[in-house]
Design an enzyme around this catalytic site. Structure first.
Site, mmCIF file in Angstrom:
data_model
loop_
_atom_site.group_PDB
_atom_site.id
_atom_site.type_symbol
_atom_site.label_atom_id
_atom_site.label_comp_id
_atom_site.label_asym_id
_atom_site.label_seq_id
_atom_site.Cartn_x
_atom_site.Cartn_y
_atom_site.Cartn_z
ATOM 1 N N CYS A 1 -2.022 -13.356 -22.631
ATOM 2 C CA CYS A 1 -0.872 -14.238 -22.402
ATOM 3 C C CYS A 1 -1.404 -15.283 -21.440
ATOM 4 C CB CYS A 1 0.279 -13.448 -21.777
ATOM 5 S SG CYS A 1 1.596 -14.510 -21.111
ATOM 6 N N HIS B 1 -0.166 -16.920 -19.210
ATOM 7 C CA HIS B 1 0.274 -16.811 -17.810
ATOM 8 C C HIS B 1 -0.647 -15.892 -16.987
ATOM 9 C CE1 HIS B 1 4.127 -18.378 -19.341
ATOM 10 N NE2 HIS B 1 4.531 -18.526 -18.095
ATOM 11 N N GLU C 1 6.380 -17.332 -13.376
ATOM 12 C CA GLU C 1 7.172 -18.581 -13.438
ATOM 13 C C GLU C 1 7.791 -18.901 -12.078
ATOM 14 O OE1 GLU C 1 7.892 -21.027 -15.820
ATOM 15 O OE2 GLU C 1 6.248 -20.134 -16.942
ATOM 16 N N ASP D 1 3.347 -24.481 -24.160
ATOM 17 C CA ASP D 1 3.568 -23.085 -23.778
ATOM 18 C C ASP D 1 5.051 -22.939 -23.440
ATOM 19 O OD1 ASP D 1 2.904 -20.374 -22.947
ATOM 20 O OD2 ASP D 1 3.123 -21.060 -20.884
ATOM 21 N N SER D 2 5.459 -21.708 -23.203
ATOM 22 C CA SER D 2 6.846 -21.486 -22.777
ATOM 23 C C SER D 2 7.083 -22.002 -21.360
ATOM 24 C CB SER D 2 7.156 -19.991 -22.820
ATOM 25 O OG SER D 2 6.282 -19.294 -21.948
ATOM 26 N N CYS E 1 -0.109 -20.774 -26.108
ATOM 27 C CA CYS E 1 0.789 -19.631 -25.920
ATOM 28 C C CYS E 1 0.374 -18.578 -26.940
ATOM 29 C CB CYS E 1 2.229 -20.078 -26.173
ATOM 30 S SG CYS E 1 3.409 -18.722 -26.257
ATOM 31 N N ASN E 2 0.036 -17.400 -26.469
ATOM 32 C CA ASN E 2 -0.368 -16.337 -27.404
ATOM 33 C C ASN E 2 0.775 -15.913 -28.307
ATOM 34 O OD1 ASN E 2 -3.227 -14.945 -26.475
ATOM 35 N ND2 ASN E 2 -2.184 -15.986 -24.810
ATOM 36 N N TYR F 1 9.094 -16.395 -23.811
ATOM 37 C CA TYR F 1 9.012 -16.332 -25.273
ATOM 38 C C TYR F 1 8.743 -14.903 -25.762
ATOM 39 C CZ TYR F 1 8.701 -21.406 -26.397
ATOM 40 O OH TYR F 1 8.951 -22.730 -26.612
ATOM 41 N N GLY F 2 8.198 -14.080 -24.872
ATOM 42 C CA GLY F 2 7.643 -12.786 -25.294
ATOM 43 C C GLY F 2 8.612 -11.819 -25.944
HETATM 44 N N1 DGL Z 1 2.335 -17.744 -22.036
HETATM 45 C C1 DGL Z 1 2.845 -17.286 -23.265
HETATM 46 C C2 DGL Z 1 1.907 -16.380 -23.999
HETATM 47 O O1 DGL Z 1 0.734 -16.632 -23.926
HETATM 48 C C3 DGL Z 1 4.303 -16.928 -23.313
HETATM 49 C C4 DGL Z 1 4.789 -15.922 -22.335
HETATM 50 C C5 DGL Z 1 6.298 -15.769 -22.401
HETATM 51 O O2 DGL Z 1 6.985 -16.795 -22.303
HETATM 52 O O3 DGL Z 1 6.764 -14.638 -22.568
HETATM 53 O O4 DGL Z 1 2.299 -15.483 -24.698
#
Ligand code: DGL
Length: 264
Positions: free
Chosen positions: A182, A184, A150, A8-9, A71-72, A40-41
């Site tokens: 997501c 998170h 985070e 994941d990120s 990670c989605n 990552y989003g």
């Molecule tokens: N947890 C990740 C997801 O499921 C990435 C979230 C991010 O880093 O923006 O998309």
């Protein structure tokens, strides 16, 4: 016992790791959190594919026999590429979330909260149209959530106010099911549930994702031992911060053995 690679990120993939701990406690886990490059989003598709590729390659080099793209945002744009490129099973989190939502919804109005990259990809909508064309998806990007999570901030007044704003259009649309799109966001489940009340069912795709892992691992009790698997964590950012926030977010589990390693 099987070695599962997970990435994941940042700390979001821990919501998926938690399901592996619970459903397959003997599995060994190698986790990669790209905390130097989180979030990552907002990243473009090419960069997400590149990062997912180099991290998956790294996890396989380290001995992962199955990889979960936890990670989605990367599952949305890179999963098919990873599945074609690598010989090991690569499991994503999008389709399991869609299936779980379809099992949960009664009125066919499904909400999605996710990153901008995931919402923009349109992958949830495509999957829903494929499996259940009569459903309607209401999607909301929530870019402010990940940096707060985070930092370990999951139930402050600030988080609640932001969540209320993001959820309002979905409530107005009459959703009865909300995909936490997501990895998170399950850490925000108590706050989200409080805002939405009992009428809306929250779907954490991690549960169904790990069911799919159970489908592909050889035999869950493989070596006959009930020993707990080993858990190793790699991050591209600060290992101490990851251990601290990770342990706070997953009470009852110790997140230690965190090493710094930048991949790609
Ligand atoms: N947890 C990740 C997801 O499921 C990435 C979230 C991010 O880093 O923006 O998309």
């Amino acid at each position: 016992m099987v070695v599962v690679g997970l990435f994941d990120s940042g700390v979001g993939g821990l919501t998926v790791a938690r399901q592996v701990f619970q459903q397959l406690p003997a599995a060994h886990i190698i986790y990669y959190g790209d905390t130097a490059r989180v979030p990552y989003g907002g990243k473009p598709v090419e960069e997400l594919v590149y990062l997912a590729d180099v991290i998956t390659g790294f996890l396989i080099e380290q001995g992962a026999e199955v990889v979960i793209d936890a990670c989605n945002s990367t599952s949305a744009v890179a999963l098919e590429y990873l599945q074609t490129k690598y010989d090991v099973h690569v499991i994503g989190v999008i389709e399991p979330g869609v299936q779980a939502a379809l099992n949960a919804t009664k009125n066919g109005k499904i909400g999605l909260i996710a990153t901008e990259a995931t919402v923009k990809s349109g992958v949830h909508r495509r999957k829903l149209m494929e499996f259940a064309p009569k459903t309607t998806l209401f999607a909301q990007a929530c870019p402010l959530f990940v940096p707060l999570i985070e930092a370990g901030e999951i139930d402050s007044p600030r988080v609640k106010a932001i969540a209320e704003e993001y959820l309002q259009p979905l409530q107005e649309a009459g959703i009865d099911t909300l995909i936490l799109g997501c990895t998170h966001y399950p850490f925000l489940a108590p706050v989200l549930a409080e805002i939405l009340g009992g009428e809306v069912q929250l779907v954490d795709p991690a549960v169904e994702t790990v069911h799919r892992l159970l489908d592909v691992v050889p035999t869950p009790s493989g070596d006959g031992s009930n020993a707990e698997g080993k858990h190793l964590y790699y991050v591209s950012g600060d290992p101490g911060q990851f251990a601290k926030v990770g342990s706070m977010l997953l009470p009852g589990y110790t997140i230690d053995k965190v090493e710094k390693l930048v991949v790609g």
